[in-house]
Design an enzyme around this catalytic site. Structure first.
Site, PDB file in Angstrom:
ATOM      1  N   ASP A   1     -19.902  -3.802  -0.502  1.00  0.00           N
ATOM      2  CA  ASP A   1     -20.927  -4.303  -0.587  1.00  0.00           C
ATOM      3  C   ASP A   1     -22.148  -3.525   0.673  1.00  0.00           C
ATOM      4  O   ASP A   1     -21.033  -2.158   1.008  1.00  0.00           O
ATOM      5  CB  ASP A   1     -21.022  -5.255   0.246  1.00  0.00           C
ATOM      6  CG  ASP A   1     -22.321  -6.207   0.229  1.00  0.00           C
ATOM      7  OD1 ASP A   1     -22.714  -5.480  -0.330  1.00  0.00           O
ATOM      8  OD2 ASP A   1     -22.787  -7.318   0.817  1.00  0.00           O
TER       9      ASP A   1
ATOM     10  N   GLY B   1     -23.963  -3.363   2.952  1.00  0.00           N
ATOM     11  CA  GLY B   1     -24.061  -3.787   4.114  1.00  0.00           C
ATOM     12  C   GLY B   1     -25.752  -4.083   4.523  1.00  0.00           C
ATOM     13  O   GLY B   1     -25.624  -4.155   5.374  1.00  0.00           O
ATOM     14  N   GLY B   2     -26.704  -3.903   3.211  1.00  0.00           N
ATOM     15  CA  GLY B   2     -27.712  -4.147   3.189  1.00  0.00           C
ATOM     16  C   GLY B   2     -28.116  -5.761   3.760  1.00  0.00           C
ATOM     17  O   GLY B   2     -28.763  -5.855   4.687  1.00  0.00           O
ATOM     18  N   PHE B   3     -26.990  -6.676   2.753  1.00  0.00           N
ATOM     19  CA  PHE B   3     -27.279  -8.321   3.849  1.00  0.00           C
ATOM     20  C   PHE B   3     -26.930  -8.449   5.079  1.00  0.00           C
ATOM     21  O   PHE B   3     -27.053  -9.441   6.031  1.00  0.00           O
ATOM     22  CB  PHE B   3     -26.345  -8.965   2.598  1.00  0.00           C
ATOM     23  CG  PHE B   3     -26.620  -9.739   3.290  1.00  0.00           C
ATOM     24  CD1 PHE B   3     -27.710 -11.012   2.585  1.00  0.00           C
ATOM     25  CD2 PHE B   3     -25.518 -11.184   4.177  1.00  0.00           C
ATOM     26  CE1 PHE B   3     -27.487 -12.284   3.538  1.00  0.00           C
ATOM     27  CE2 PHE B   3     -25.206 -12.098   4.380  1.00  0.00           C
ATOM     28  CZ  PHE B   3     -26.912 -13.014   3.886  1.00  0.00           C
TER      29      PHE B   3
ATOM     30  N   ASP C   1     -30.488  -2.214  -0.739  1.00  0.00           N
ATOM     31  CA  ASP C   1     -31.352  -3.336  -0.867  1.00  0.00           C
ATOM     32  C   ASP C   1     -31.554  -4.018   0.514  1.00  0.00           C
ATOM     33  O   ASP C   1     -31.078  -4.078   1.377  1.00  0.00           O
ATOM     34  CB  ASP C   1     -30.781  -3.937  -2.149  1.00  0.00           C
ATOM     35  CG  ASP C   1     -29.698  -5.328  -1.814  1.00  0.00           C
ATOM     36  OD1 ASP C   1     -29.134  -4.943  -1.047  1.00  0.00           O
ATOM     37  OD2 ASP C   1     -30.057  -6.219  -2.264  1.00  0.00           O
TER      38      ASP C   1
ATOM     39  N   GLN D   1     -33.230  -8.929  -7.128  1.00  0.00           N
ATOM     40  CA  GLN D   1     -33.973  -9.936  -6.010  1.00  0.00           C
ATOM     41  C   GLN D   1     -34.990  -9.612  -6.480  1.00  0.00           C
ATOM     42  O   GLN D   1     -35.436  -9.536  -7.523  1.00  0.00           O
ATOM     43  CB  GLN D   1     -34.522  -9.290  -5.030  1.00  0.00           C
ATOM     44  CG  GLN D   1     -33.118  -8.188  -4.360  1.00  0.00           C
ATOM     45  CD  GLN D   1     -32.243  -9.314  -3.095  1.00  0.00           C
ATOM     46  OE1 GLN D   1     -32.596 -10.435  -3.219  1.00  0.00           O
ATOM     47  NE2 GLN D   1     -30.990  -9.200  -2.593  1.00  0.00           N
TER      48      GLN D   1
ATOM     49  N   GLY E   1     -29.625 -12.492  -3.977  1.00  0.00           N
ATOM     50  CA  GLY E   1     -30.671 -13.411  -2.575  1.00  0.00           C
ATOM     51  C   GLY E   1     -30.359 -14.950  -3.161  1.00  0.00           C
ATOM     52  O   GLY E   1     -31.584 -15.176  -3.059  1.00  0.00           O
TER      53      GLY E   1
ATOM     54  N   ASP F   1     -18.304 -13.352  -5.527  1.00  0.00           N
ATOM     55  CA  ASP F   1     -17.315 -13.551  -4.518  1.00  0.00           C
ATOM     56  C   ASP F   1     -17.929 -14.540  -3.366  1.00  0.00           C
ATOM     57  O   ASP F   1     -19.138 -14.688  -3.388  1.00  0.00           O
ATOM     58  CB  ASP F   1     -17.871 -12.203  -3.980  1.00  0.00           C
ATOM     59  CG  ASP F   1     -19.186 -12.048  -2.986  1.00  0.00           C
ATOM     60  OD1 ASP F   1     -18.932 -12.047  -1.326  1.00  0.00           O
ATOM     61  OD2 ASP F   1     -19.933 -11.609  -4.170  1.00  0.00           O
TER      62      ASP F   1
ATOM     63  N   CYS G   1      -0.947 -27.481  -9.042  1.00  0.00           N
ATOM     64  CA  CYS G   1      -1.591 -26.605  -8.635  1.00  0.00           C
ATOM     65  C   CYS G   1      -0.075 -25.697  -8.880  1.00  0.00           C
ATOM     66  O   CYS G   1       0.664 -26.519  -8.507  1.00  0.00           O
ATOM     67  CB  CYS G   1      -2.067 -26.148  -6.964  1.00  0.00           C
ATOM     68  SG  CYS G   1      -2.622 -24.332  -6.651  1.00  0.00           S
TER      69      CYS G   1
ATOM     70  N   CYS H   1       0.371 -22.764  -6.944  1.00  0.00           N
ATOM     71  CA  CYS H   1       1.116 -21.109  -6.444  1.00  0.00           C
ATOM     72  C   CYS H   1       2.380 -20.899  -4.850  1.00  0.00           C
ATOM     73  O   CYS H   1       2.776 -22.453  -5.154  1.00  0.00           O
ATOM     74  CB  CYS H   1      -0.560 -21.652  -5.008  1.00  0.00           C
ATOM     75  SG  CYS H   1      -0.391 -22.867  -3.569  1.00  0.00           S
TER      76      CYS H   1
ATOM     77  N   CYS I   1       2.318 -24.571  -3.047  1.00  0.00           N
ATOM     78  CA  CYS I   1       2.396 -25.784  -3.804  1.00  0.00           C
ATOM     79  C   CYS I   1       3.576 -25.703  -4.162  1.00  0.00           C
ATOM     80  O   CYS I   1       4.525 -27.207  -3.596  1.00  0.00           O
ATOM     81  CB  CYS I   1       1.545 -26.288  -4.579  1.00  0.00           C
ATOM     82  SG  CYS I   1      -0.275 -26.763  -4.045  1.00  0.00           S
TER      83      CYS I   1
ATOM     84  N   HIS J   1      -3.818 -21.078  -0.365  1.00  0.00           N
ATOM     85  CA  HIS J   1      -3.645 -21.908  -1.167  1.00  0.00           C
ATOM     86  C   HIS J   1      -5.169 -21.471  -2.533  1.00  0.00           C
ATOM     87  O   HIS J   1      -5.405 -21.871  -3.425  1.00  0.00           O
ATOM     88  CB  HIS J   1      -3.611 -23.390  -1.141  1.00  0.00           C
ATOM     89  CG  HIS J   1      -4.151 -24.401  -2.484  1.00  0.00           C
ATOM     90  ND1 HIS J   1      -3.875 -24.604  -2.673  1.00  0.00           N
ATOM     91  CD2 HIS J   1      -5.307 -25.207  -1.791  1.00  0.00           C
ATOM     92  CE1 HIS J   1      -3.826 -25.643  -3.747  1.00  0.00           C
ATOM     93  NE2 HIS J   1      -5.218 -25.466  -3.054  1.00  0.00           N
TER      94      HIS J   1
END
Length: 394
Positions: free
Chosen positions: A105, A107-109, A159, A210, A237, A287, A325, A327, A330, A356
């Site tokens: 990312d 870093g703007g956010f 941004d 945006q 955003g 994400d 599941c 995983c 589980c 999990h």
């Protein structure tokens, strides 16, 4: 059924190739080949903000649970440890022992949400570190330089993320400035990739759409950034205070104005339901911190809703977290044992819940891909949503 010619739209850039394997309505099953490996979409990127998954989950664990992409954050790695140090150590891939794709990312956010007092001007943003208060300046060039030091597979353009409830006049000015920052980000990334000592000369650049909840601003911005022929496009955003219905309305308006033959990324979203709705609208990448954050508090996702493992109802429950599941958690541990660990404040309890949850998200999007390839996405989505609607055991 679409023709083979329609289904094999390809985009080549640097060491990347994007191929649409099938379309089921607007839902895409795609293949994105990068210098660090192939990404099969839809994909959920596991959030490793400071180059580690919160919850004591290692990169070895990530391989075991089917993770395709790890997401790290430019701002956090710049202020803690430092991107120049990571470059000297060979970049993020060597530093973390992760040989698959990494997205950073910009870093703007974080600059706009964590930094407190800040001053925005055309050149960039001046602010104080949230760790020790020292003064930092970050603009498009600085963000690209940090991400180049990290050597990620995909870098995000710098941004501003305006509030979803910001006034229209402010949003218009903010988006116009972000567009100018995108042009500068692209120029700087091209320069950095040409340097002889760059960590990853094939680093890709995604632009960010945006416009808060104003459809016309979103659409105009999407049309503009699409004209820059970037490696991929994100929608930023959202999931920052608006309703789910508003989010879906913006996606319905915006996604058709982004190139279908490039990856589309919905940033910071979200719940399993949000992701399924995004996939239906043509989004490739997702994400969110939900699976790790909720796992650390003993909340786990299942095919029948979300469970709070601190609940007394699980004290003698010998079933796995999710009976559907497969995983590692589980397959090996009971609800009763995991509840015991959480109540005893043993780190293992938190780790197992996080592991999990990440598996659940990764498997959900992998199954969505399979359904799209079989032209059965609506059936799959309905089955999953019907399961979630059985209610949470809190």
């Amino acid at each position: 059924m679409r023709s083979r010619q329609q289904l094999t739209q390809k985009y080549h850039s640097k060491m990347a190739k994007y191929t649409i394997d099938n379309l089921d309505g607007k839902a895409k099953a795609s293949t994105f080949e990068t210098v660090h490996g192939t990404i099969k979409t839809p994909v959920f990127m596991n959030v490793a903000t400071v180059a580690a998954i919160k919850g004591a989950v290692s990169t070895m664990d990530l391989r075991e649970i089917g993770t395709q992409v790890m997401l790290c954050n430019t701002y956090h790695l710049h202020v803690r440890t430092g991107d120049e140090t990571i470059k000297k150590l060979g970049g993020l891939h060597k530093f973390t022992n992760w040989d698959r794709p990494i997205l950073t990312d910009s870093g703007g956010f974080q600059v706009f949400s964590l930094a407190g007092l800040r001053r925005i001007k055309e050149e960039g943003v001046s602010f104080s570190s949230h760790i020790d208060g020292h003064k930092i300046f970050m603009g498009p060039e600085e963000s690209m330089q940090i991400q180049s030091h990290l050597g990620s597979t995909i870098a995000m353009a710098f941004d501003e993320c305006p509030s979803s409830v910001a006034e229209r006049e402010y949003v218009e000015k903010s988006v116009a400035r972000t567009e100018r920052w995108l042009v500068r980000s692209k120029a700087e990334m091209d320069r950095l990739n040409s340097l002889p000592d760059t960590v990853n000369p094939d680093q890709l650049l995604f632009g960010i759409n945006q416009g808060a909840c104003f459809e016309d601003i979103r659409i105009a911005n999407a049309d503009y950034i699409s004209s820059l022929d970037l490696d991929g496009y994100a929608i930023g955003g959202l999931a920052v205070g608006e309703t789910h219905e508003e989010m879906y309305r913006i996606l319905d308006a915006t996604v058709p104005h982004l190139p279908q033959d490039k990856p589309t990324y919905l940033m910071g979203v979200g719940t399993p339901q949000n992701i399924l709705e995004g996939i239906e609208r043509g989004v490739d990448f997702f994400d969110c911190v939900y699976p790790t954050r909720n796992g650390r508090h003993g909340h786990v996702y299942t095919h029948k809703g979300k469970l709070n493992m601190m609940n007394a109802a699980f004290e003698f429950d010998t079933r796995p977290l999710d009976e559907e599941c497969d995983c590692p958690v589980c397959r090996n541990y009971s609800r009763a044992y995991i509840r015991h660990l959480l109540k005893a404040r043993e780190m293992l309890g938190m780790r197992l819940c996080v592991l999990h949850n990440l598996y659940f998200y990764n498997k959900m999007v992998a199954d969505a891909r399979k359904a799209i390839l079989e032209n059965k996405y609506q059936e799959y989505k309905k089955k999953m949503l019907d399961g979630f609607s059985q209610g949470n055991v809190e």
